[in-house]
Write a protein that holds these residues in place. Structure first.
Motif, mmCIF file in Angstrom:
data_model
loop_
_atom_site.group_PDB
_atom_site.id
_atom_site.type_symbol
_atom_site.label_atom_id
_atom_site.label_comp_id
_atom_site.label_asym_id
_atom_site.label_seq_id
_atom_site.Cartn_x
_atom_site.Cartn_y
_atom_site.Cartn_z
ATOM 1 N N TRP A 163 -0.239 6.968 -11.350
ATOM 2 C CA TRP A 163 1.069 6.910 -11.899
ATOM 3 C C TRP A 163 2.128 6.334 -11.275
ATOM 4 O O TRP A 163 2.938 5.606 -11.957
ATOM 5 C CB TRP A 163 1.359 8.515 -12.081
ATOM 6 N N ILE A 164 1.666 5.982 -9.916
ATOM 7 C CA ILE A 164 2.571 4.938 -9.121
ATOM 8 C C ILE A 164 2.116 3.656 -9.279
ATOM 9 O O ILE A 164 2.771 2.734 -9.407
ATOM 10 C CB ILE A 164 2.474 5.615 -7.491
ATOM 11 N N ILE A 165 0.757 3.364 -8.944
ATOM 12 C CA ILE A 165 0.389 1.923 -9.133
ATOM 13 C C ILE A 165 -0.418 1.415 -10.611
ATOM 14 O O ILE A 165 0.041 0.308 -10.728
ATOM 15 C CB ILE A 165 -0.931 1.694 -7.986
ATOM 16 N N GLY A 166 -1.279 2.093 -11.089
ATOM 17 C CA GLY A 166 -1.910 1.783 -12.141
ATOM 18 C C GLY A 166 -1.494 1.783 -13.566
ATOM 19 O O GLY A 166 -1.923 1.137 -14.543
ATOM 20 N N LYS A 167 -0.466 2.553 -13.862
ATOM 21 C CA LYS A 167 0.034 2.908 -15.162
ATOM 22 C C LYS A 167 0.517 1.589 -15.976
ATOM 23 O O LYS A 167 0.179 1.435 -16.889
ATOM 24 C CB LYS A 167 1.067 3.799 -15.392
ATOM 25 N N ASN A 168 1.169 0.778 -15.243
ATOM 26 C CA ASN A 168 1.782 -0.509 -15.663
ATOM 27 C C ASN A 168 0.727 -1.637 -15.805
ATOM 28 O O ASN A 168 0.967 -2.565 -16.651
ATOM 29 C CB ASN A 168 3.051 -0.972 -15.029
ATOM 30 N N GLY A 169 -0.348 -1.537 -15.027
ATOM 31 C CA GLY A 169 -1.509 -2.688 -15.225
ATOM 32 C C GLY A 169 -0.789 -4.072 -14.728
ATOM 33 O O GLY A 169 -1.439 -4.893 -15.428
ATOM 34 N N LYS A 170 0.110 -3.871 -13.674
ATOM 35 C CA LYS A 170 0.420 -5.303 -13.330
ATOM 36 C C LYS A 170 -0.488 -6.006 -12.337
ATOM 37 O O LYS A 170 -0.362 -7.255 -12.397
ATOM 38 C CB LYS A 170 1.934 -4.932 -12.443
ATOM 39 N N ALA A 171 -1.383 -5.288 -11.761
ATOM 40 C CA ALA A 171 -2.315 -5.978 -11.067
ATOM 41 C C ALA A 171 -3.455 -6.610 -12.014
ATOM 42 O O ALA A 171 -4.337 -6.072 -12.081
ATOM 43 C CB ALA A 171 -3.069 -5.300 -10.010
ATOM 44 N N LYS A 172 -3.000 -7.869 -12.605
ATOM 45 C CA LYS A 172 -4.007 -8.592 -13.447
ATOM 46 C C LYS A 172 -5.126 -9.010 -12.720
ATOM 47 O O LYS A 172 -4.761 -9.692 -11.550
ATOM 48 C CB LYS A 172 -3.280 -9.419 -14.316
ATOM 49 N N ALA A 173 -6.313 -9.143 -13.164
ATOM 50 C CA ALA A 173 -7.384 -10.189 -12.303
ATOM 51 C C ALA A 173 -6.917 -11.425 -12.429
ATOM 52 O O ALA A 173 -6.548 -12.127 -13.364
ATOM 53 C CB ALA A 173 -8.516 -9.798 -13.408
ATOM 54 N N ARG A 174 -7.310 -12.162 -11.136
ATOM 55 C CA ARG A 174 -7.018 -13.542 -11.349
ATOM 56 C C ARG A 174 -8.087 -14.397 -12.058
ATOM 57 O O ARG A 174 -9.425 -13.984 -11.903
ATOM 58 C CB ARG A 174 -7.221 -13.978 -9.654
#
Length: 72
Positions: A60-71
């Motif tokens: 809920w803090i890190i992953g819900k937005n999916g901002k960390a896209k794969a390079r």
């Protein structure tokens, strides 16, 4: 109310039922989240299943937005 076959009383159910609802909703949200790639989705599902409450909080803090896209 006392569920003797589970050895649970009302006080335990007051704690367990909301946690179960949050767990199921977090798993549902991780599987249906369109912001995550398929690899990220699988990784989050494994994290949620293996780390319990800490995994839920991390999702809920890190992953819900999916901002960390794969390079690429």
């Amino acid at each position: 109310m006392n569920l003797l076959f589970l050895n649970l009383g009302t006080q335990e159910l007051i704690i367990i039922l909301p946690l179960l609802v949050i767990f199921v909703y977090t798993l549902y949200h991780a599987t249906a989240n369109r912001n995550l790639s398929s690899n990220q989705r699988i990784l989050w599902i494994v994290i949620i299943l293996l780390t319990n409450i800490l995994g839920w909080i991390a999702y809920w803090i890190i992953g819900k937005n999916g901002k960390a896209k794969a390079r690429q």
